[in-house]
Design a protein around this motif. Structure first.
Motif, mmCIF file in Angstrom:
data_model
loop_
_atom_site.group_PDB
_atom_site.id
_atom_site.type_symbol
_atom_site.label_atom_id
_atom_site.label_comp_id
_atom_site.label_asym_id
_atom_site.label_seq_id
_atom_site.Cartn_x
_atom_site.Cartn_y
_atom_site.Cartn_z
ATOM 1 N N GLU A 271 0.808 -1.222 0.000
ATOM 2 C CA GLU A 271 0.000 0.000 0.000
ATOM 3 C C GLU A 271 0.839 1.270 0.000
ATOM 4 N N TYR A 272 1.941 1.262 0.771
ATOM 5 C CA TYR A 272 2.736 2.476 0.913
ATOM 6 C C TYR A 272 4.055 2.439 0.147
ATOM 7 N N ALA A 273 4.500 1.257 -0.262
ATOM 8 C CA ALA A 273 5.814 1.139 -0.904
ATOM 9 C C ALA A 273 5.759 1.134 -2.424
ATOM 10 N N THR A 274 4.646 0.643 -3.002
ATOM 11 C CA THR A 274 4.599 0.510 -4.462
ATOM 12 C C THR A 274 3.277 0.917 -5.106
ATOM 13 N N ASP A 275 2.171 0.857 -4.372
ATOM 14 C CA ASP A 275 0.875 1.195 -4.960
ATOM 15 C C ASP A 275 0.778 2.701 -5.206
ATOM 16 N N SER A 276 -0.061 3.083 -6.160
ATOM 17 C CA SER A 276 -0.215 4.499 -6.477
ATOM 18 C C SER A 276 -1.591 4.771 -7.073
ATOM 19 N N ARG A 277 -1.896 6.037 -7.200
ATOM 20 C CA ARG A 277 -3.139 6.477 -7.825
ATOM 21 C C ARG A 277 -2.791 7.580 -8.811
ATOM 22 N N LEU A 278 -3.404 7.563 -9.978
ATOM 23 C CA LEU A 278 -3.192 8.614 -10.969
ATOM 24 C C LEU A 278 -4.498 9.348 -11.199
ATOM 25 N N GLU A 279 -4.430 10.680 -11.211
ATOM 26 C CA GLU A 279 -5.617 11.504 -11.401
ATOM 27 C C GLU A 279 -5.440 12.376 -12.638
ATOM 28 N N TYR A 280 -6.450 12.403 -13.468
ATOM 29 C CA TYR A 280 -6.381 13.172 -14.710
ATOM 30 C C TYR A 280 -6.653 14.651 -14.462
ATOM 31 N N ASP A 281 -5.788 15.490 -15.023
ATOM 32 C CA ASP A 281 -5.937 16.940 -14.965
ATOM 33 C C ASP A 281 -6.171 17.437 -16.385
ATOM 34 N N ALA A 282 -7.412 17.820 -16.678
ATOM 35 C CA ALA A 282 -7.779 18.226 -18.045
ATOM 36 C C ALA A 282 -7.049 19.495 -18.471
ATOM 37 N N SER A 283 -6.685 20.350 -17.524
ATOM 38 C CA SER A 283 -6.046 21.613 -17.881
ATOM 39 C C SER A 283 -4.651 21.408 -18.466
ATOM 40 N N THR A 284 -3.995 20.319 -18.098
ATOM 41 C CA THR A 284 -2.669 20.001 -18.645
ATOM 42 C C THR A 284 -2.671 18.738 -19.492
ATOM 43 N N ASN A 285 -3.860 18.116 -19.617
ATOM 44 C CA ASN A 285 -3.993 16.853 -20.355
ATOM 45 C C ASN A 285 -2.969 15.832 -19.867
ATOM 46 N N SER A 286 -2.889 15.674 -18.554
ATOM 47 C CA SER A 286 -1.905 14.749 -17.991
ATOM 48 C C SER A 286 -2.441 14.111 -16.715
ATOM 49 N N TYR A 287 -1.806 13.001 -16.338
ATOM 50 C CA TYR A 287 -2.142 12.306 -15.102
ATOM 51 C C TYR A 287 -1.115 12.649 -14.029
ATOM 52 N N ILE A 288 -1.599 12.975 -12.840
ATOM 53 C CA ILE A 288 -0.738 13.236 -11.689
ATOM 54 C C ILE A 288 -0.700 11.971 -10.851
ATOM 55 N N ARG A 289 0.503 11.510 -10.546
ATOM 56 C CA ARG A 289 0.667 10.286 -9.749
ATOM 57 C C ARG A 289 0.684 10.655 -8.265
ATOM 58 N N TYR A 290 -0.146 9.939 -7.484
ATOM 59 C CA TYR A 290 -0.219 10.190 -6.047
ATOM 60 C C TYR A 290 0.275 8.971 -5.264
ATOM 61 N N ILE A 291 0.911 9.265 -4.128
ATOM 62 C CA ILE A 291 1.478 8.249 -3.260
ATOM 63 C C ILE A 291 0.747 8.307 -1.922
ATOM 64 N N LYS A 292 0.390 7.164 -1.400
ATOM 65 C CA LYS A 292 -0.318 7.104 -0.124
ATOM 66 C C LYS A 292 0.664 7.096 1.038
ATOM 67 N N ARG A 293 0.345 7.882 2.067
ATOM 68 C CA ARG A 293 1.162 7.914 3.273
ATOM 69 C C ARG A 293 0.423 7.238 4.418
ATOM 70 N N GLU A 294 1.186 6.699 5.364
ATOM 71 C CA GLU A 294 0.555 6.064 6.524
ATOM 72 C C GLU A 294 -0.168 7.094 7.375
ATOM 73 N N LYS A 295 0.409 8.294 7.451
ATOM 74 C CA LYS A 295 -0.221 9.374 8.203
ATOM 75 C C LYS A 295 -0.278 10.605 7.298
ATOM 76 N N GLY A 296 -1.427 11.249 7.271
ATOM 77 C CA GLY A 296 -1.559 12.431 6.453
ATOM 78 C C GLY A 296 -2.155 12.119 5.095
ATOM 79 N N GLU A 297 -2.378 13.159 4.318
ATOM 80 C CA GLU A 297 -3.013 13.010 3.019
ATOM 81 C C GLU A 297 -2.034 12.482 1.973
ATOM 82 N N ASP A 298 -2.595 11.939 0.897
ATOM 83 C CA ASP A 298 -1.770 11.448 -0.208
ATOM 84 C C ASP A 298 -0.960 12.604 -0.789
#
Length: 423
Positions: A271-298
């Motif tokens: 969950e914290y070492a290799t998994d990720s989430r990508l979110e599409y940003d239409a303004s830049t036509n790109s995906y932002i990769r997010y990393i999950k932390r044990e404490k705090g927001e991604d």
């Protein structure tokens, strides 16, 4: 009372729906897709267009001191083995977050992500710099078989810290590809195109550095090695070396087919070492990769910025030239590393041991594409070690990608629950 109860029930139902769709639609990465391939050959190279990003080379901003195709007009990509320790986040007393983030990673054209521990506990990134080649890149880490395998289709220069010298699997791939083992005799006249940080007595030694703080104290840990890429490009890579034609197809049109994919969830098994989430940003036509932390927001996957790097004489082992190291005033998190194309390539990892993957990267399999906020299904094919991997769309033709950076994820579907979903 009835109104209150109804509101509570509505909220519960909404939460249930949200939870049920929290990881979206799962991709069946192993099913036969019945796609008939219309075989693609090599694509034409346009002198003014990047073969790796499709961007107009004349419009790319290049920082002072950096090189690359946007400066020289010459195609000479450099593939760099990069750490993904703590999923590219990490922390230390000198920089709370992004301690292990890729230095100058924002300038890469292509990024490969592949597991190197069975069970999904650790992955490693491989960056391809071509349009813009930065002065320093890192943190440099060791090589596994898959990295040597996809280097072969680029026929590019390759930077690594080393490999397990007791195991010959990586050198065997280089040998099959016609490359001499870097541990052998290397001279200024014949440096080869594989450069290893462990081998500081080789011609590329002066371009390998460990980082030190302003007091001259060496940073601790494995994620401390950097290569001077512009130095390699200018002084080490043979002038007559010709990399393979790896030109992809690009389009200015957003995909109209497929289904919506605003969020992409990548699951390797940790969950914290290799998994990720990508979110599409239409303004830049790109995906932002997010990393999950044990404490705090991604947190978004970011580049690492070295503050005032300078080659200086230092106390202790400077890695190559005795007493020399890269002294920095510190590090800070830079811009997020976004991706205009995300390709999930289905592969069988074929583990030799817990930390020795031997994936099948010659052959064919399924591929999924996330571009322009859309998902498209397809397949990939690579006929031989030196052939490029061709990614085909649902119509069987080579996929046309969005102009910009590409992330290629080597995904072992079903292994320890590994997979991809989207919504």
């Amino acid at each position: 009372m009835k109104k209150t109860l109804s509101l509570i029930l509505a909220l519960v139902m909404l939460f249930a729906v949200t939870s049920a769709f929290a990881e979206g639609k799962a991709i069946d990465g192993l099913a036969d897709r019945g796609i008939t391939i219309h075989e693609a050959g090599l694509n034409e190279v346009d002198d003014l267009v990047s073969p790796t990003t499709g961007r107009n080379l004349m419009e790319i901003e290049v920082p002072n001191g950096f090189l690359g195709m946007a400066v020289t007009g010459e195609y000479q990509p450099i593939m760099v083995q990069i750490s993904n320790a703590d999923n590219g986040l990490g922390s230390s007393s000198s920089i709370k977050n992004y301690r292990n983030a890729p230095v100058n990673g924002i300038y890469a054209d292509v990024v490969y992500e592949a597991l190197q521990k069975k069970g999904g506990g650790e992955s490693r990134m491989t960056y391809v710099f071509s349009d813009v080649v930065p002065d320093f890149a890192g943190f440099i880490r060791s090589t596994r078989i898959q990295h040597a395998l996809y280097r072969a289709e680029w026929e590019s220069a390759f930077v690594t810290s080393g490999w397990n010298y007791a195991v010959k699997d990586v050198p065997d791939v280089w040998k099959e590809n016609g490359l001499p083992e870097p541990t052998g005799k290397r001279t200024e006249a014949d440096p080869g195109i594989v450069y290893v940080g462990d081998l500081s007595n080789k011609p590329w030694g002066p371009y390998v550095y460990r980082i030190f703080d302003k007091s001259g104290k060496k940073y601790s840990g494995a994620n401390t090695e950097l290569f001077n890429l512009t130095g390699l490009l200018t002084d080490i890579i043979p002038k007559d070396h010709v990399p393979a034609n790896h030109t992809w197809k690009f389009t200015d049109d957003i995909p109209t087919g497929g289904d919506d994919a605003e969020f992409v969830y990548v699951k390797f098994g940790s969950e914290y070492a290799t998994d990720s989430r990508l979110e599409y940003d239409a303004s830049t036509n790109s995906y932002i990769r997010y990393i999950k932390r044990e404490k705090g927001e991604d947190m978004p996957y970011r580049t690492n910025v070295l503050l005032e790097p300078e080659v200086k004489k230092v106390k202790g082992d400077g890695r190559n030239v005795k007493g020399m190291g890269l002294v920095i005033q510190g590090m800070e998190a830079g811009d997020p590393i976004t991706f205009n194309n995300v390709i999930v390539q289905q592969v069988d990892y074929n583990w030799i041991s817990f930390t020795r993957p031997n994936p099948k990267l010659v052959g064919s399999g399924n591929a999924d594409y996330f571009m322009g906020g859309k998902h498209l299904s397809g397949v990939w094919e690579r006929k031989s070690l030196t052939d490029r991997t061709v990614f085909y769309g649902p119509d069987g033709n080579e996929i046309e990608m969005q102009r910009g950076r590409t992330l290629i994820i080597l995904m072992p579907y079903g292994e320890n629950g590994a997979g991809v979903s989207y919504e």
